[in-house]
Design a protein around this motif. Structure first.
Motif, PDB file in Angstrom:
ATOM      1  N   ALA A  46       0.814  -1.212   0.000  1.00  0.00           N
ATOM      2  CA  ALA A  46       0.000   0.000   0.000  1.00  0.00           C
ATOM      3  C   ALA A  46       0.852   1.268   0.000  1.00  0.00           C
ATOM      4  CB  ALA A  46      -0.917   0.008   1.215  1.00  0.00           C
ATOM      5  N   ARG A  78      -4.700 -10.776  -3.014  1.00  0.00           N
ATOM      6  CA  ARG A  78      -5.656  -9.998  -3.787  1.00  0.00           C
ATOM      7  C   ARG A  78      -5.537  -8.539  -3.403  1.00  0.00           C
ATOM      8  NH1 ARG A  78      -9.827  -7.778  -2.031  1.00  0.00           N
ATOM      9  NH2 ARG A  78     -10.015  -9.017  -0.143  1.00  0.00           N
ATOM     10  N   VAL A  79      -5.699  -7.654  -4.392  1.00  0.00           N
ATOM     11  CA  VAL A  79      -5.690  -6.213  -4.137  1.00  0.00           C
ATOM     12  C   VAL A  79      -6.953  -5.610  -4.720  1.00  0.00           C
ATOM     13  CG1 VAL A  79      -4.491  -4.028  -4.553  1.00  0.00           C
ATOM     14  CG2 VAL A  79      -3.171  -6.115  -4.192  1.00  0.00           C
ATOM     15  N   GLY A  80      -7.682  -4.884  -3.879  1.00  0.00           N
ATOM     16  CA  GLY A  80      -8.862  -4.148  -4.326  1.00  0.00           C
ATOM     17  C   GLY A  80      -8.542  -2.666  -4.376  1.00  0.00           C
ATOM     18  N   ARG A  81      -9.565  -1.847  -4.397  1.00  0.00           N
ATOM     19  CA  ARG A  81      -9.331  -0.404  -4.465  1.00  0.00           C
ATOM     20  C   ARG A  81      -8.681   0.129  -3.190  1.00  0.00           C
ATOM     21  NH1 ARG A  81     -11.181   4.476  -3.396  1.00  0.00           N
ATOM     22  NH2 ARG A  81     -12.956   3.843  -2.153  1.00  0.00           N
ATOM     23  N   THR A  82      -9.210  -0.268  -2.022  1.00  0.00           N
ATOM     24  CA  THR A  82      -8.643   0.201  -0.752  1.00  0.00           C
ATOM     25  C   THR A  82      -8.138  -0.947   0.126  1.00  0.00           C
ATOM     26  OG1 THR A  82     -10.767   0.146   0.405  1.00  0.00           O
ATOM     27  CG2 THR A  82     -10.162   2.216  -0.684  1.00  0.00           C
ATOM     28  N   SER A  83      -8.405  -2.174  -0.268  1.00  0.00           N
ATOM     29  CA  SER A  83      -8.065  -3.303   0.596  1.00  0.00           C
ATOM     30  C   SER A  83      -7.140  -4.312  -0.078  1.00  0.00           C
ATOM     31  CB  SER A  83      -9.334  -4.019   1.052  1.00  0.00           C
ATOM     32  OG  SER A  83      -9.973  -4.621  -0.052  1.00  0.00           O
ATOM     33  N   ARG A 120      -8.060   4.762   1.968  1.00  0.00           N
ATOM     34  CA  ARG A 120      -7.528   5.437   0.798  1.00  0.00           C
ATOM     35  C   ARG A 120      -7.208   4.385  -0.249  1.00  0.00           C
ATOM     36  NH1 ARG A 120      -2.230   4.329   0.181  1.00  0.00           N
ATOM     37  NH2 ARG A 120      -1.070   3.705   2.029  1.00  0.00           N
ATOM     38  N   ALA A 121      -7.019   4.835  -1.479  1.00  0.00           N
ATOM     39  CA  ALA A 121      -6.682   3.905  -2.551  1.00  0.00           C
ATOM     40  C   ALA A 121      -5.338   3.242  -2.252  1.00  0.00           C
ATOM     41  CB  ALA A 121      -6.621   4.639  -3.890  1.00  0.00           C
ATOM     42  N   VAL A 122      -5.239   1.968  -2.546  1.00  0.00           N
ATOM     43  CA  VAL A 122      -4.018   1.202  -2.243  1.00  0.00           C
ATOM     44  C   VAL A 122      -2.805   1.785  -2.951  1.00  0.00           C
ATOM     45  CG1 VAL A 122      -2.877  -1.027  -2.581  1.00  0.00           C
ATOM     46  CG2 VAL A 122      -5.213  -0.929  -1.704  1.00  0.00           C
ATOM     47  N   ASP A 123      -2.940   2.161  -4.196  1.00  0.00           N
ATOM     48  CA  ASP A 123      -1.790   2.642  -4.930  1.00  0.00           C
ATOM     49  C   ASP A 123      -1.410   4.086  -4.634  1.00  0.00           C
ATOM     50  OD1 ASP A 123      -2.778   0.638  -7.705  1.00  0.00           O
ATOM     51  OD2 ASP A 123      -1.270   0.204  -6.203  1.00  0.00           O
TER      52      ASP A 123
END
Length: 125
Positions: A46, A78-83, A120-123
C-alpha cells in the motif's frame, strides 16, 4: 505456499511466557505474529499505513512447542481499491532444524489508510 524458495517475513522463537496450560503456545500469540507479518507486507504494497479489518479462513493445524523456531510467510493474494488480502503461512522448525511443520495458515484483510485513519486507494501514498 512452500517455504523452501522464499524468505520468511518474520522469524521468532516463543518464550516460556507464551505457553498455555496444555504446554503449547497460545493461539493469540501466534495470531499476533501473523498480524505483524501480514501488516509488513500490506504496508509495503500500500506504500503507507494499513489497518487489519478481517481475518478469514484461519486454521490451526498443529501445536507450536516451546523452542520451535517460527517462520511466518506472507504473500499478497488480492488487491482491491482500498483493501488487500494477505495469505499467511506459519512453519515451525523443530528437532534442531530437522523437522518443518506447518502449524497454521490464514488470510488477513487490510485497508490502506490515510493520516486521519480513513480508507484510501491502495496505490496512492
Amino acid at each position: 505456499m512452500t517455504q523452501d524458495h522464499r524468505n520468511p517475513v518474520l522469524r521468532v522463537v516463543p518464550g516460556p511466557s507464551d505457553i498455555n496450560a496444555n504446554g503449547h503456545i497460545f493461539g493469540g500469540w501466534v495470531l499476533s505474529q501473523m498480524d505483524i507479518a501480514a501488516g509488513i507486507v500490506a504496508s509495503r504494497r500500500a506504500n503507507g499505513a494499513v489497518a487489519t479489518v478481517a481475518i478469514d479462513k484461519m486454521e490451526f493445524i498443529a501445536p507450536i512447542h516451546l523452542r520451535d523456531l517460527i517462520s511466518v510467510y506472507a504473500d499478497v493474494e488480492r488487491v482491491g481499491r482500498t483493501s488487500m488480502a494477505i495469505r499467511i503461512e506459519v512453519i515451525a522448525t523443530r528437532d534442531r532444524g530437522q523437522t518443518d511443520v506447518k502449524v497454521t495458515e490464514g488470510v488477513f484483510t487490510f485497508v490502506a489508510i490515510d493520516d486521519e485513519a480513513r480508507p484510501r486507494a491502495v496505490d496512492a501514498a
